[in-house]
Every structure is written in C-alpha cells, then in structure tokens.
Design a protein around this motif. Structure first.
Motif, mmCIF file in Angstrom:
data_model
loop_
_atom_site.group_PDB
_atom_site.id
_atom_site.type_symbol
_atom_site.label_atom_id
_atom_site.label_comp_id
_atom_site.label_asym_id
_atom_site.label_seq_id
_atom_site.Cartn_x
_atom_site.Cartn_y
_atom_site.Cartn_z
ATOM 1 N N TYR B 32 0.865 -1.173 0.000
ATOM 2 C CA TYR B 32 0.000 0.000 0.000
ATOM 3 C C TYR B 32 0.900 1.220 0.000
ATOM 4 C CZ TYR B 32 -3.704 3.214 1.321
ATOM 5 O OH TYR B 32 -4.595 4.248 1.350
ATOM 6 N N ASP B 95 -0.784 -4.319 4.917
ATOM 7 C CA ASP B 95 -1.996 -4.475 5.709
ATOM 8 C C ASP B 95 -1.727 -5.114 7.059
ATOM 9 O OD1 ASP B 95 -4.319 -5.068 2.967
ATOM 10 O OD2 ASP B 95 -3.634 -3.243 3.928
ATOM 11 N N ASN B 96 -0.691 -5.959 7.092
ATOM 12 C CA ASN B 96 -0.376 -6.617 8.351
ATOM 13 C C ASN B 96 0.326 -5.688 9.338
ATOM 14 O OD1 ASN B 96 -1.424 -9.094 7.520
ATOM 15 N ND2 ASN B 96 0.488 -9.659 6.524
ATOM 16 N N TYR B 97 0.785 -4.540 8.841
ATOM 17 C CA TYR B 97 1.485 -3.605 9.722
ATOM 18 C C TYR B 97 0.525 -2.581 10.320
ATOM 19 C CZ TYR B 97 5.646 -5.292 7.204
ATOM 20 O OH TYR B 97 6.623 -6.056 6.638
ATOM 21 N N GLY B 98 -0.725 -2.675 9.932
ATOM 22 C CA GLY B 98 -1.678 -1.711 10.436
ATOM 23 C C GLY B 98 -1.324 -0.314 10.007
ATOM 24 N N GLN B 99 -1.198 0.590 10.952
ATOM 25 C CA GLN B 99 -0.893 1.963 10.597
ATOM 26 C C GLN B 99 0.589 2.263 10.749
ATOM 27 O OE1 GLN B 99 -3.424 5.165 11.738
ATOM 28 N NE2 GLN B 99 -5.114 3.785 12.182
ATOM 29 N N ASN B 100 1.438 1.243 10.733
ATOM 30 C CA ASN B 100 2.876 1.462 10.793
ATOM 31 C C ASN B 100 3.371 1.819 9.404
ATOM 32 O OD1 ASN B 100 5.587 1.521 11.208
ATOM 33 N ND2 ASN B 100 5.749 -0.558 11.979
ATOM 34 N N PHE B 101 3.094 3.053 9.001
ATOM 35 C CA PHE B 101 3.535 3.523 7.706
ATOM 36 C C PHE B 101 4.992 3.957 7.782
ATOM 37 C CE2 PHE B 101 -0.298 3.605 5.207
ATOM 38 C CZ PHE B 101 -1.289 3.596 6.154
ATOM 39 N N PHE B 103 7.508 6.446 6.056
ATOM 40 C CA PHE B 103 7.450 7.643 5.230
ATOM 41 C C PHE B 103 8.807 7.947 4.603
ATOM 42 C CE2 PHE B 103 3.358 9.773 5.944
ATOM 43 C CZ PHE B 103 2.846 9.013 6.981
#
Lengths: 111, 113
Positions: B32, B95-101, B103
């Motif tokens: 993503y 998706d498996n990291y959730g909101q661990n984007f 940057f």
C-alpha cells in the motif's frame, strides 16, 4: 466534525522533564496512532492503540509510553526528555485497521 | 529494508507545469503506497494512494505511477498551481502492519506564479 484534535499545539520543556500530549480522535474512530516528525523529515511511527491496548510499536525507547481511554482518546507520555525529542508529534485516528487521518500536531521543543 | 527513499529534496516548478516526485522502496512486503501533502503548521493529509495490482492511478490533477519490478513509484502533479506549494511525502505499508507507515523524507514543492 472537528476531525482529530491535539493539545496543546505548542509547548516548551526542559531536558529531563516529562511531558504528556493529548489526542481526541475523529468521531467514530476507535484506533489511534502516534508519529514523531523531526524538522525536515517524514513522520516516524511510535505506536498504535486499539481497545485501550498498545497494538503495534515502532522503534522508540520505553521513555515513550501511551494510553487510550474508553472514549478512544489517547495520551502520549515522554519521560526524561532529551534535546533530540524536539519534534512535531502527530496523532492519527482511524476506524480500525485502515488509513488514518492526522491531527495538526503538537510542536514540542526541549531546551 | 524498511526505508523509503524520495527525490528530489526540493522542487521548483512554474505554474501550469508538471511536478514529478519519485520514491523507491526495498521491502517487497509493502502493498500500500499513499502520498501525503503537508502545509506548514498542519498535519499530513492523504492525497492519493495505490496498491501494486495496478500500474497507474489518477485522481484529478494527481497521478501515481507504480513500477513493481523496479520497486519504484512516483507522483505526477499536472497543471501545477501555486496552491500546490507544500511538502509531499510518499509512504509505504502492509496491511499486516496496520498503521505502521514508513514515510519518505519529503519533497518541498514550490510552484511559482
């Protein structure tokens, strides 16, 4: 809808002190994530809270801790502040494991 | 592996021109790729996002181009306007990291009138 609200907007702390930052998520959102954005850098993931528990954590020391309340609001606590902790702290909320929206941030300056 | 590289660091474009910002990643688990726009004193705001199953996504004047084999993606801003002047961040997640984007370091865009 006020969206994601963070407080305070700015604050100045002395090295070694402790600080608490607050976040009110957007209405209907139950998941809160915190990010640190150093000047001129992209945000870095600190941790995420869901159902009052820390669900994920980035590469930050234990001096960084958080809490989520039953109303989904959240706090970020930083102990033993270092000069390097000076940054914009961002809160993002979301309805579960989907892309969140960010608040305007809290600018922390450690002197 | 977790790093997202972004270039250029800063970009100056004339009004009406095309702004192009490039990003590259190493972690093939990322699936993503959002772009965020940030104005001074504000939090980042989602601009447009893409998943690896498509090579291009367009929303108004903003287009993401995605090259899965090269592990690169780019943002194109057509007909750039002075109001587009902001800092742009690419990001990547799974998706498996959730909101661990993760940057990128950001690109400061200035659109001259």
């Amino acid at each position: 809808d006020a969206g994601v609200t963070q407080s305070p907007t700015h604050l100045i702390k002395t090295r070694g002190q402790q600080v608490t930052l607050r976040c009110s998520p957007k209405s209907g959102h139950d998941t809160v994530s915190w990010y640190q954005q150093a000047l001129g850098q992209g945000p870095q993931f600190i941790f995420q809270y869901y159902e009052e528990e820390e669900r994920q954590r980035g590469n930050f020391p234990d001096r960084f801790s958080g809490h989520q309340f039953p109303n989904y609001s959240s706090e970020l606590n930083v102990n033993a502040l270092l000069l390097g902790d000076s940054a914009l702290y961002l809160c993002a909320s979301s309805p579960g494991q989907v892309l969140g929206i960010f608040g305007q941030g809290t600018r922390l300056t450690v002197v | 592996q977790q790093q997202v590289k972004q270039s250029p660091q800063s970009l100056i474009v004339q009004k009406g021109g095309i702004s192009i910002i490039n990003c590259a990643y190493e972690n093939t688990a990322f699936d993503y790729f959002p772009w965020y726009q940030q104005f001074p004193g504000k939090g980042p705001a989602l601009l447009i996002a893409i998943r690896p199953d498509v090579s291009e996504k367009k929303e108004g004047r903003f287009t993401i181009s995605f090259n899965k084999s090269a592990k690169q993606f780019s943002l194109h801003i057509m007909d750039s306007q002075p109001g587009d002047s902001a800092t742009y961040f690419c990001a990547a997640s799974n998706d498996n990291y959730g909101q661990n984007f993760v940057f990128g370091p950001g690109t400061r865009l200035s659109v001259l009138p």
